[in-house]
Enzyme design. Structure first.
Site, short mmCIF file in Angstrom:
data_model
loop_
_atom_site.label_atom_id
_atom_site.label_comp_id
_atom_site.label_asym_id
_atom_site.label_seq_id
_atom_site.Cartn_x
_atom_site.Cartn_y
_atom_site.Cartn_z
N ASP A 128 -5.48 -8.12 1.01
CA ASP A 128 -5.56 -9.56 0.76
C ASP A 128 -6.39 -9.83 -0.49
O ASP A 128 -6.04 -10.67 -1.33
CB ASP A 128 -6.20 -10.29 1.95
CG ASP A 128 -5.46 -10.08 3.25
OD1 ASP A 128 -4.25 -9.81 3.20
OD2 ASP A 128 -6.09 -10.21 4.31
N LYS A 135 1.67 3.56 2.24
CA LYS A 135 2.55 3.67 3.40
C LYS A 135 3.72 2.69 3.30
O LYS A 135 4.88 3.04 3.53
CB LYS A 135 1.76 3.43 4.68
CG LYS A 135 2.57 3.53 5.97
CD LYS A 135 1.65 3.37 7.18
CE LYS A 135 2.43 3.48 8.49
NZ LYS A 135 3.36 2.35 8.69
N GLU A 136 3.40 1.44 2.95
CA GLU A 136 4.43 0.42 2.83
C GLU A 136 5.40 0.75 1.69
O GLU A 136 6.62 0.52 1.82
CB GLU A 136 3.78 -0.94 2.59
CG GLU A 136 3.01 -1.46 3.79
CD GLU A 136 2.08 -2.61 3.44
OE1 GLU A 136 1.63 -3.31 4.37
OE2 GLU A 136 1.77 -2.81 2.24
N ASN A 151 0.86 -1.18 0.00
CA ASN A 151 0.00 0.00 0.00
C ASN A 151 0.89 1.23 0.00
O ASN A 151 2.12 1.12 -0.01
CB ASN A 151 -0.98 -0.01 1.18
CG ASN A 151 -0.27 -0.04 2.54
OD1 ASN A 151 0.82 0.52 2.70
ND2 ASN A 151 -0.90 -0.67 3.52
#
Length: 359
Positions: free
Chosen positions: A305, A230-231, A228
């Protein structure tokens, strides 16, 4: 179904423009869903039991300044890589789940739930010294009040890692793709990434990874990475500053995408952006932005997921990268409109695309 050709054609060294389509025809959706029924995906990673306790709050406790939640109901759902697996079967695909559980009630309940979801659990390692990850969320109305985690986060011992790799490798020739779901709970180690990546490449199998920056691993050269926003910034080591309304005009996001493509060399990078949709990146081509189709957002739990499951399943069913991104974007748009870690059915996905056609 073999991915010798597909895996090679998606290698980062080649530059083939991504089509700028914005949706799929209903006929194409049906073709992909039909192909999904013949696809087999191996799901490997950290397994969880998600426990949701629902109630209402009408007063503050006299014992401490905290809300008193009056219990109304509770639900249990597979989480983590187990949720990836049930998203695959909900869309008609087949999957075998690999991971580690303890010898406890949470593991028994997880197996029961997965059996109902038609997920094959033959790849689960039972390790008596581990505790199956169990996350209990207390929800009042639509607001999560608190979460209680019971888990073991230590990395698997070498003997267990060897068993897990052997089990996946044995099943790999019969599979179309592999998904690694890393949630930082100890199952996905560098050795597992390295050995399964090498096996997938040798056999021409697609390999998707949902990375967790908190768990620093070398992830070079896989088929698909799905962080995502942020990641993605954490993986790139870049601070997230002012965001542009249009992701294509977001300089910081574009820099992150370029950094990750150069640093990790995935065939495809799919950065999920919440209400801003997704950004699909491939070396030598301009990033492809897919706007969100979510009408209402009640809960984003497990949306990642759904994305990695539906994208990988679509590729296994014959979708191009752009088609798979649009397919997974619609799948995610459905699940965020549900409470808890949810899945999307074939009928729900068709209806989402019908909505596109009506507009």
């Amino acid at each position: 179904m073999q991915f010798g050709g597909t895996f090679t054609s998606l290698a980062p060294s080649r530059s083939i423009a991504l089509p700028r389509m914005t949706t799929l025809s209903l006929e194409r959706v049906d073709e992909l869903l039909d192909g999904a029924r013949r696809a087999k995906i191996l799901t490997v990673g950290d397994l969880m039991l998600d426990h949701f306790l629902y109630g209402r709050v009408t007063r503050i406790s006299p014992e401490a300044p905290v809300p008193v939640v009056e219990f109304q109901r509770e639900t249990f759902m597979p989480g983590g890589a187990a949720n990836v697996a049930r998203n695959i079967t909900a869309l008609g695909g087949q999957t075998v789940l690999f991971g580690a559980v303890g010898r406890d009630a949470a593991a028994d309940q997880l197996r029961e739930l997965l059996t109902v979801d038609r997920v094959k659990c033959s790849g689960l390692l039972e390790i008596p010294t581990r505790q199956t990850t169990n996350k209990m969320r207390v929800v009042a109305g639509q607001q999560q009040i608190t979460r209680v985690d019971r888990e073991t986060r230590d990395e698997l011992d070498e003997k267990s890692i060897t068993k897990l790799i052997a089990a996946v490798t044995k099943e790999l020739p019969k599979a179309d793709a592999v998904v690694l779901g890393d949630y930082g709970k100890g199952v996905i180690t560098q050795r597992i990434v390295d050995e399964l990546s090498a096996e997938c490449r040798a056999q021409g199998k697609w390999l998707s990874i949902d990375p967790k920056p908190v768990h620093a691993l070398q992830l070079q050269g896989v088929s698909l990475l799905t962080p995502n926003r942020k990641e993605a910034f954490e993986l790139a080591g870049i601070s997230d500053g002012v965001r542009a309304a249009n992701p294509i005009e977001d300089r910081a996001l574009q820099q992150v995408a370029e950094t990750l493509m150069a640093k990790l060399s995935p065939a495809l990078l799919l950065i999920t952006l919440g209400e801003s949709g997704m950004l699909l990146c491939r070396r030598g081509d301009k990033p492809f932005h897919i706007p969100t189709v979510a009408q209402e957002v009640f809960d984003v739990s497990g949306a990642g997921d759904t994305v990695i499951a539906s994208f990988t399943l679509a590729v296994a069913a014959g979708a191009s990268p752009a088609e798979a991104a649009i397919f997974s974007n619609h799948a995610a748009g459905v699940v965020v409109g549900k409470l808890g870690t949810a899945t999307v059915t074939q009928d729900e996905l068709r209806e989402s695309f019908r909505g596109d056609a009506r507009h």
